[in-house]
Design an enzyme around this catalytic site. Structure first.
Site, short mmCIF file in Angstrom:
data_model
loop_
_atom_site.label_atom_id
_atom_site.label_comp_id
_atom_site.label_asym_id
_atom_site.label_seq_id
_atom_site.Cartn_x
_atom_site.Cartn_y
_atom_site.Cartn_z
N SER A 1 16.79 19.08 -11.07
CA SER A 1 15.84 18.70 -12.12
C SER A 1 15.82 17.19 -12.34
O SER A 1 14.81 16.63 -12.78
CB SER A 1 16.16 19.42 -13.43
OG SER A 1 17.41 19.03 -13.94
N ASP B 1 18.65 21.64 -19.54
CA ASP B 1 18.79 20.56 -18.57
C ASP B 1 17.62 19.59 -18.66
O ASP B 1 17.78 18.38 -18.73
CB ASP B 1 18.84 21.12 -17.15
CG ASP B 1 19.95 22.13 -16.96
OD1 ASP B 1 20.70 22.36 -17.92
OD2 ASP B 1 20.06 22.69 -15.85
#
Length: 585
Positions: A395, A441
């Site tokens: 990510s 996240d």
């Protein structure tokens, strides 16, 4: 679709000031219609618009509406530029007092040429800062909506909303809910300005005649007044599409403003290709509450500057995604080498993350009514975030790529706000690449620093999570997170260490030792031998600890290194220097 370019304006402040200029610098421009004045890159302003719409695949015909006073200028321009002279419409007016008005000029062209099709209308004397936008994207968006289309842009600093038609656009449907024609200062804080760049459906064209009947005076026959009437009173569906560029109608400015905007836009064009764009996103450590972010929980997480993903974007002729020499290997020393690398690191590196982010970005902008420029680029990435250890390395690459794309295409915070950005990054991984990913996240990588997150109950209900033990555990995670927030704000490090241990114990009770794995358990046990709190910062493969004894910290580092583990002292990355708070829906 038929395109009509309007250039029927009469004597303006700009024309008068050019005529009376004492410097002699603009003598060659005396009497020149404003649409034929120099634009960006040495082209006339009208040259740009003709090049933009001169595409048979998009427009069956293009017409130009001018006045009798300037007709000869445009006739000669048409001959020199392969524009059909028979498509130059003369509205017959010779003075400002005898003008028809912009809406009447459009209606004249439609009526006199018996046009029966959807119409795009553009002011041909309008400077456009970015000359690479994709007009085909504008048409696709128009055809996807059950109504008319108005182009708008975000006012630059120094531009007054009182000089423009201001639109209020619904962020979900993109329908324009209100149109304010040149509102007085203080009436609205909106900064989205409409320009003479519209698409009208064939079925809506009769409204032009109705409007002209209501407005007998030429000065009231402006497009601003027309859209106020159509949107605010008639309640017709009109949708807005944003072009991330600037616009200036030359007919509304004087000589100093014309030269200023021309220089400003020309400088922007020259600067764009020169500088590569480089953006970083940082690894994420779940400090408290994870993995409850997917179960109606609360978490505290932070970005750390030790580990990062970096993406660089450079403008180029073709769109190129460069593989990383280590993470995207295509060349191996031997079959055994390929076997060992594939077994250890898997088959997929970061290249797919770049590609998926670009695809999702274009899809998002098209759906949100943002017309991107026709510019290509080369993307490359680098990262030092260890793979498959739960530090959100994938990510981070997506997040850094998105930052580069936003800068390159001039996508602002209002176009893609932070909560939407976090969901965008999550969707790239889950929807495009089928990567199992947690909610926290992306949130902490977008906001950066130390972030407290409170997740809604909606996800748990939709996914059907409901086992009594799990639900109860997630409530406990939320309670631990709130206590940890208080400990952090009060700098009570002993209490924070205790809560970290409780977080791990709760996770162990829900997921069991078999699920967490012997490697993760071994690292936690090793940390606790030296009096350190320890828990998993992500899905597994790494642990985060809090050791309050500096001497034992040195001993613990040595023990971890002897066990073959990488040991780092975490440096939080927090550009604001504060504890951030975010509620993620």
């Amino acid at each position: 679709m038929i395109c009509i370019l309007l250039v029927a304006g009469h004597g303006t402040v700009l024309e008068t000031q050019i005529k009376n200029d004492a410097t002699g610098l603009y003598g060659q421009l005396t009497g020149v219609p404003k649409a034929l004045l120099p634009g960006i890159g040495g082209k006339k302003i009208l040259d740009f618009w003709w090049e933009t719409v001169n595409t048979r695949q998009l427009f069956s015909e293009v017409y130009l509406v001018t006045n009798a006073d300037k007709y000869k200028h445009y006739e000669r321009w048409a001959t020199a530029n392969d524009f059909p002279v028979e498509n130059v419409v003369n509205d017959g007016s010779t003075t400002l007092e005898g003008r028809l008005g912009a809406v009447a000029d459009l209606e004249l062209a439609i009526r006199s040429r018996k046009l029966q099709d959807d119409i795009m209308v553009i002011a041909g004397d309008m400077l456009c800062a970015d000359q690479n936008f994709d007009i085909a994207q504008v048409l696709r968006f128009f055809r996807s909506k059950p109504g008319e289309l108005a182009i708008y842009y975000e006012l630059e600093e120094g531009e007054k909303s009182s000089s423009r038609g201001i639109v209020e656009v619904c962020p979900e449907t993109h329908r324009i809910s209100r149109f304010l024609e040149k509102p007085q200062e203080g009436v609205t804080a909106l900064r989205l300005a409409s320009v003479v760049f519209y698409c009208l459906r064939k079925a809506t064209l009769p409204y032009l005649s109705d409007f002209l009947t209501l407005q007998p005076q030429a000065q009231d026959r402006t497009f601003g007044r027309f859209w106020e009437w159509i949107i605010n009173e008639e309640k017709l569906p009109v949708f807005g599409m944003k072009l991330p560029t600037g616009f200036q109608l030359i007919g509304q400015v004087g000589l100093s403003d014309y030269t200023k905007w021309l220089a400003h836009y020309s400088a922007q064009q020259q600067q764009c290709p020169a500088k590569p764009i480089t953006c970083r996103s940082y690894a994420r450590v779940g400090l408290m509450g994870n993995p409850s972010d997917g179960f109606n929980g609360k978490t505290i997480a932070m970005t750390i500057s030790n580990f990062w993903a970096e993406v660089t974007l450079m403008e180029s002729q073709a769109l190129v995604l460069l593989p990383h020499p280590l993470n995207d290997p295509t060349e191996f020393g031997s079959l055994q080498d390929l076997y060992c690398i594939s077994r250890k690191e898997g088959y997929l590196g970061g290249l797919r993350l770049l590609q998926a982010t670009c695809k999702k970005f274009y899809q998002f902008c098209s759906k949100q009514g943002i017309a991107l420029t026709k510019q290509n680029f080369t993307l490359k990435y680098d990262t030092n975030i260890p793979r498959q250890v739960g530090l959100a390395g994938s990510s981070a690459i997506v997040s850094a790529t998105l930052k580069c794309l936003m800068k390159f295409y001039n996508i602002t915070e209002s176009d893609l706000p932070k909560p939407t950005r976090a969901n965008f990054i999550l969707n790239v991984e889950t929807d495009e690449l089928f990567i199992t990913a947690g909610l926290q996240d992306r949130v902490v990588q977008v906001y950066e620093g130390l972030v407290y997150m409170d997740f809604s109950k909606q996800l748990m209900d939709e996914q059907g999570y409901g086992e009594a033990e799990v639900v109860e555990a997630m409530k406990s995670f939320a309670g631990l997170t709130d206590q940890a927030r208080v400990a952090l704000q009060g700098m009570d490090w002993s209490r924070l260490a205790q809560l970290m241990d409780e977080n791990f114990a709760l996770r162990l009770s829900v997921y069991t030792e078999d699920c967490l794995g012997p490697g993760n358990l071994k690292m936690v046990q090793l940390a606790r031998q030296f009096g350190s709190a320890a828990k998993l910062p992500g899905s597994g493969g790494a642990v985060v600890g809090l050791c309050l004894d500096q001497v034992r910290l040195v001993e613990m580092r040595r023990a971890f290194q002897e066990a073959g583990c990488v040991f780092c002292v975490i440096v939080p990355y927090n550009p604001s220097g504060t504890i951030g708070t975010n509620s993620q829906d």
